[in-house]
Design a protein around this motif. Structure first.
Motif, PDB file in Angstrom:
ATOM      1  N   ALA A   2     -15.082  73.569 -46.443  1.00  0.00           N
ATOM      2  CA  ALA A   2     -16.349  73.397 -45.208  1.00  0.00           C
ATOM      3  C   ALA A   2     -16.174  74.255 -44.232  1.00  0.00           C
ATOM      4  O   ALA A   2     -16.301  74.467 -42.989  1.00  0.00           O
ATOM      5  CB  ALA A   2     -16.980  71.386 -44.847  1.00  0.00           C
ATOM      6  N   GLY A   3     -14.643  74.074 -43.960  1.00  0.00           N
ATOM      7  CA  GLY A   3     -13.751  74.581 -42.456  1.00  0.00           C
ATOM      8  C   GLY A   3     -12.869  75.823 -43.022  1.00  0.00           C
ATOM      9  O   GLY A   3     -12.483  76.007 -44.340  1.00  0.00           O
ATOM     10  N   VAL A   4     -12.105  76.416 -41.961  1.00  0.00           N
ATOM     11  CA  VAL A   4     -10.843  77.203 -41.956  1.00  0.00           C
ATOM     12  C   VAL A   4      -9.541  75.958 -41.933  1.00  0.00           C
ATOM     13  O   VAL A   4      -9.559  74.860 -41.605  1.00  0.00           O
ATOM     14  CB  VAL A   4     -10.432  77.780 -40.921  1.00  0.00           C
ATOM     15  N   SER A   5      -8.969  76.472 -43.491  1.00  0.00           N
ATOM     16  CA  SER A   5      -7.535  75.105 -43.405  1.00  0.00           C
ATOM     17  C   SER A   5      -6.621  75.757 -43.420  1.00  0.00           C
ATOM     18  O   SER A   5      -6.525  76.822 -43.940  1.00  0.00           O
ATOM     19  CB  SER A   5      -8.766  74.360 -45.199  1.00  0.00           C
ATOM     20  N   CYS A  23      -3.367  80.144 -44.516  1.00  0.00           N
ATOM     21  CA  CYS A  23      -4.860  80.122 -43.918  1.00  0.00           C
ATOM     22  C   CYS A  23      -5.883  80.203 -45.492  1.00  0.00           C
ATOM     23  O   CYS A  23      -6.191  81.659 -45.897  1.00  0.00           O
ATOM     24  CB  CYS A  23      -5.410  80.873 -43.383  1.00  0.00           C
ATOM     25  N   ASP A  24      -6.499  79.146 -45.024  1.00  0.00           N
ATOM     26  CA  ASP A  24      -7.889  79.420 -46.508  1.00  0.00           C
ATOM     27  C   ASP A  24      -9.351  79.104 -45.556  1.00  0.00           C
ATOM     28  O   ASP A  24      -9.560  78.846 -45.046  1.00  0.00           O
ATOM     29  CB  ASP A  24      -8.026  78.242 -47.141  1.00  0.00           C
ATOM     30  N   CYS A  92      -5.938  80.840 -37.686  1.00  0.00           N
ATOM     31  CA  CYS A  92      -6.628  81.129 -38.423  1.00  0.00           C
ATOM     32  C   CYS A  92      -7.958  81.635 -37.624  1.00  0.00           C
ATOM     33  O   CYS A  92      -8.388  80.427 -37.907  1.00  0.00           O
ATOM     34  CB  CYS A  92      -5.698  81.227 -39.986  1.00  0.00           C
ATOM     35  N   ALA A  93      -8.330  82.099 -38.097  1.00  0.00           N
ATOM     36  CA  ALA A  93      -9.923  81.988 -38.100  1.00  0.00           C
ATOM     37  C   ALA A  93     -10.835  83.380 -38.737  1.00  0.00           C
ATOM     38  O   ALA A  93     -10.795  83.856 -39.348  1.00  0.00           O
ATOM     39  CB  ALA A  93     -10.088  82.505 -36.469  1.00  0.00           C
TER      40      ALA A  93
END
Lengths: 115, 110
Positions: A2-5, A23-24, A92-93
């Motif tokens: 759902a988001g950046v992990s 970063c995922d 991270c983005a």
């Protein structure tokens, strides 16, 4: 997801050791960016991935810093022989694509402390 | 000179006040972003602008491309608006990274 992990959320390491930050990104986001925010400083760009390739790595501060991205998904930022000046929050983005025409979603960051 | 300048650096307001944060930039851009960062928290993207004005709830963002200037307004401010607000631009031509302002630290008190 759902988001950046990002993981770990916090990392304390001894000077001279190597660290890996993960970063995922959001599933389907082809563009991935690493930024760094040092204490009291603004955010600075480190590296940009489009898919698995890194067309812009101009922000990496030294050859102790490297990053890779595999499968167009997870990225790892590696810092070798850490120094105290590496202490910062690493963010991270990800974005649907590059070219800056889509919005960015940021992770919560990894706070790195080098002692 | 930084490519992205924000003002003020710090801002204290009372609950209910109308707040304006300004951002000026010196490069051609593909888009301008307003971001919010809470203490100890991650960054949330509030707006992405390439022209005109956008509104979301009590937040309004405007941009003047000719003057290379953007403003973020908060109406009827509330203590939960307390955060650092960051202006960032994606440069035209490169557009592969954001260049950030140094942020405006907002504190809204009761």
């Amino acid at each position: 997801g759902a988001g950046v992990s990002q993981s770990p959320s916090n990392k304390v390491t001894e000077k001279g050791k190597d660290v890996e930050l993960r970063c995922d990104p959001i599933s389907g986001h082809t563009a991935l960016y690493w930024y760094r925010q040092s204490l009291g400083q603004g955010l600075e760009f480190l590296i940009y991935f489009q898919g698995n390739s890194a067309p812009d790595k101009s922000g990496l501060p030294s050859d102790r810093f490297s990053a890779e991205r595999t499968g167009g998904s997870v990225s790892t930022l590696t810092i070798q022989r850490t120094q105290q000046e590496d202490s910062a929050v690493y963010l991270c983005a990800s974005s649907l694509a590059g070219q800056g025409i889509y919005g960015y979603t940021f992770g919560s960051g990894t706070r790195l402390t080098v002692v | 000179k930084n490519e992205v300048e924000q003002s003020p650096q710090n801002l204290t307001a009372q609950e209910g006040e109308f707040i304006t944060i300004n951002c000026s930039y010196s490069v051609g851009i593909s888009a301008l972003h307003w971001l919010q960062q809470h203490p100890g928290g991650g960054i949330v993207s509030l707006f992405m602008l390439s022209s005109g004005k956008k509104k979301h709830g009590r937040l309004i963002a405007t941009i003047n491309i000719q003057e290379k200037h953007s403003s973020l307004h908060i109406t009827a401010s509330h203590p939960r608006d307390s955060a650092v607000y960051i202006c960032a631009v994606g440069e035209a031509g490169t557009a592969s990274k954001l260049t950030f302002g140094t942020g405006t630290r907002l504190q809204v008190t009761l």
